[in-house]
Write a protein that holds these residues in place. Structure first.
Motif, short mmCIF file in Angstrom:
data_model
loop_
_atom_site.label_atom_id
_atom_site.label_comp_id
_atom_site.label_asym_id
_atom_site.label_seq_id
_atom_site.Cartn_x
_atom_site.Cartn_y
_atom_site.Cartn_z
N LEU A 185 28.59 17.81 -0.92
CA LEU A 185 28.84 17.33 0.45
C LEU A 185 28.20 15.96 0.69
CD1 LEU A 185 28.37 20.60 2.54
CD2 LEU A 185 30.51 19.57 1.74
N ASP A 186 26.99 15.78 0.21
CA ASP A 186 26.32 14.48 0.42
C ASP A 186 27.04 13.37 -0.35
OD1 ASP A 186 24.50 15.73 2.02
OD2 ASP A 186 22.89 15.80 0.51
N ALA A 187 27.54 13.68 -1.55
CA ALA A 187 28.25 12.67 -2.33
C ALA A 187 29.60 12.33 -1.71
CB ALA A 187 28.45 13.16 -3.76
N ILE A 188 30.26 13.33 -1.14
CA ILE A 188 31.53 13.07 -0.45
C ILE A 188 31.32 12.05 0.66
CG2 ILE A 188 33.19 14.11 1.17
CD1 ILE A 188 33.12 16.63 -0.58
N THR A 189 30.28 12.27 1.46
CA THR A 189 29.98 11.34 2.56
C THR A 189 29.58 9.97 2.03
OG1 THR A 189 29.26 13.17 3.97
CG2 THR A 189 28.52 10.96 4.57
N ALA A 190 28.76 9.96 0.99
CA ALA A 190 28.27 8.69 0.44
C ALA A 190 29.42 7.85 -0.11
CB ALA A 190 27.24 8.96 -0.66
N ARG A 191 30.48 8.49 -0.55
CA ARG A 191 31.62 7.77 -1.10
C ARG A 191 32.67 7.42 -0.05
NH1 ARG A 191 32.58 10.25 -7.20
NH2 ARG A 191 30.37 10.26 -7.81
N GLY A 192 32.32 7.62 1.21
CA GLY A 192 33.19 7.18 2.29
C GLY A 192 34.29 8.15 2.66
N TYR A 193 34.12 9.40 2.29
CA TYR A 193 35.10 10.43 2.65
C TYR A 193 34.54 11.30 3.76
CZ TYR A 193 37.94 9.53 -1.52
OH TYR A 193 38.74 8.95 -2.47
N ARG A 194 35.44 12.02 4.43
CA ARG A 194 35.00 13.04 5.38
C ARG A 194 35.76 14.33 5.11
NH1 ARG A 194 38.59 13.47 9.84
NH2 ARG A 194 40.19 11.84 9.82
N VAL A 195 35.11 15.43 5.42
CA VAL A 195 35.72 16.74 5.20
C VAL A 195 36.46 17.15 6.46
CG1 VAL A 195 35.29 19.17 4.68
CG2 VAL A 195 33.88 17.38 3.60
N ILE A 196 37.71 17.56 6.31
CA ILE A 196 38.49 17.99 7.47
C ILE A 196 38.75 19.49 7.40
CG2 ILE A 196 39.59 15.74 7.76
CD1 ILE A 196 42.17 17.04 6.60
N ASP A 197 39.02 20.04 8.55
CA ASP A 197 39.39 21.45 8.68
C ASP A 197 40.89 21.57 8.39
OD1 ASP A 197 40.05 24.04 9.61
OD2 ASP A 197 38.48 23.95 11.14
N LEU A 198 41.25 22.41 7.45
CA LEU A 198 42.68 22.57 7.12
C LEU A 198 43.51 22.97 8.33
CD1 LEU A 198 42.52 24.34 3.64
CD2 LEU A 198 43.47 22.08 4.12
N ARG A 199 42.90 23.61 9.31
CA ARG A 199 43.66 24.03 10.49
C ARG A 199 44.15 22.86 11.32
NH1 ARG A 199 39.24 28.22 12.66
NH2 ARG A 199 37.96 26.49 11.88
N THR A 200 43.56 21.67 11.14
CA THR A 200 44.05 20.51 11.88
C THR A 200 45.44 20.10 11.41
OG1 THR A 200 43.03 18.92 10.36
CG2 THR A 200 41.69 19.67 12.22
N LEU A 201 45.88 20.62 10.27
CA LEU A 201 47.20 20.28 9.75
C LEU A 201 48.29 21.13 10.37
CD1 LEU A 201 46.28 20.01 5.97
CD2 LEU A 201 46.37 18.17 7.66
N LEU A 202 47.89 22.18 11.09
CA LEU A 202 48.88 23.05 11.71
C LEU A 202 49.52 22.36 12.91
CD1 LEU A 202 46.87 26.40 11.67
CD2 LEU A 202 48.88 25.85 10.29
N THR A 203 50.82 22.54 13.05
CA THR A 203 51.54 21.99 14.19
C THR A 203 52.23 23.13 14.92
OG1 THR A 203 53.45 21.55 12.78
CG2 THR A 203 51.92 19.73 13.16
N PRO A 204 52.30 23.04 16.24
CA PRO A 204 52.95 24.11 17.01
C PRO A 204 54.42 24.24 16.60
CG PRO A 204 51.71 22.66 18.45
CD PRO A 204 51.77 21.99 17.12
N VAL A 205 54.91 25.47 16.61
CA VAL A 205 56.32 25.71 16.33
C VAL A 205 56.93 26.38 17.56
CG1 VAL A 205 56.08 25.86 13.84
CG2 VAL A 205 55.77 27.91 15.22
N THR A 206 58.20 26.08 17.80
CA THR A 206 58.86 26.66 18.97
C THR A 206 59.75 27.84 18.59
OG1 THR A 206 60.65 25.04 18.71
CG2 THR A 206 58.85 24.48 20.21
N GLY A 207 60.06 27.94 17.30
CA GLY A 207 60.89 29.05 16.84
C GLY A 207 60.07 30.01 16.02
N PRO A 208 60.74 30.81 15.17
CA PRO A 208 60.01 31.74 14.29
C PRO A 208 59.02 30.99 13.42
CG PRO A 208 62.36 32.21 14.26
CD PRO A 208 62.20 30.90 15.00
#
Length: 216
Positions: A185-208
């Motif tokens: 985790l410390d190396a990820i940050t040191a290299r200019g990356y950030r960790v994201i929550d996979l749930r942020t990739l979810l988008t609302p759906v209106t159908g099934p």
């Protein structure tokens, strides 16, 4: 891979054996305000419902890793369906609540297009990984903390998904991934990356429900 050009990665854990390393893993994630997704088998959830509730209380995502962690190619389509649905029921019964995601990870990363379609049909997206640290192999399998850290960082690129494990197989005490996590985790940050929550990739759906567009 997550489909992105941003310097973001996802951190994920599998749990099928036990929760030996969970305490330190959760402490390190909390200390760095880092989200993670935990893929649990239904059998693990039945044995450790308190772990499921602890993950939910900590705000992490919980994914489906089948009920008994079998080789899916050895099962019929009906058997595979039962594995996915039984795990979902176990996670719900254990108290996953709002932390439960529509994410599935195949046991042994044993996937095929047809089986992914089956899982999609049950309302789940297949989420695999860019690299496994291989910490689960333990020292008797030739792994060390340094090697686990190296495997994670060698795969670091926009959209990478790192797979680790929270426990150990029978007879082992040390959890290499738990020891490697703070350095990763410390190396990820040191290299200019950030960790994201996979749930942020979810988008609302209106159908099934149809999650096939998610990364896998």
């Amino acid at each position: 891979m997550i489909r992105t050009s941003e310097r973001v990665v996802a951190v994920t854990f599998n749990a099928a054996w036990n929760d030996v390393g969970l305490g330190s893993i959760l402490d390190d994630l909390a200390r760095r305000h880092t989200p993670a997704t935990f893929f649990l088998t239904g059998a693990f959830a039945d044995r450790h419902p308190e772990v499921v509730r602890k993950l939910a209380a900590a705000g992490h995502g919980v994914g489906n890793h089948s009920y008994s962690h079998p080789y899916f190619t050895d099962l019929t389509a009906a058997g595979r369906r039962r594995e996915v649905q039984a795990a979902d029921q176990a996670l719900r019964a254990a108290g996953a609540g709002q932390s439960l995601t529509p994410f599935f990870r195949f046991p042994y990363s044993e996937t095929s297009a047809a089986q992914i379609d089956e899982v999609n049909g049950l309302g789940f997206a297949d989420i695999e990984f860019t690299t496994d640290t291989n910490g689960w192999k333990g020292t008797e399998g030739g792994m060390t903390v340094d090697l686990a850290v190296g495997r994670a960082l060698d795969a670091l690129r926009p959209g990478a998904i790192v797979q680790m494990h929270v426990g150990t197989s029978e007879g082992r005490a040390e959890v290499i991934d738990a020891q490697a996590l703070p350095r990763i985790l410390d190396a990820i940050t040191a290299r200019g990356y950030r960790v994201i929550d996979l749930r942020t990739l979810l988008t609302p759906v209106t159908g099934p429900a149809d999650h096939r567009g998610l990364p896998g």
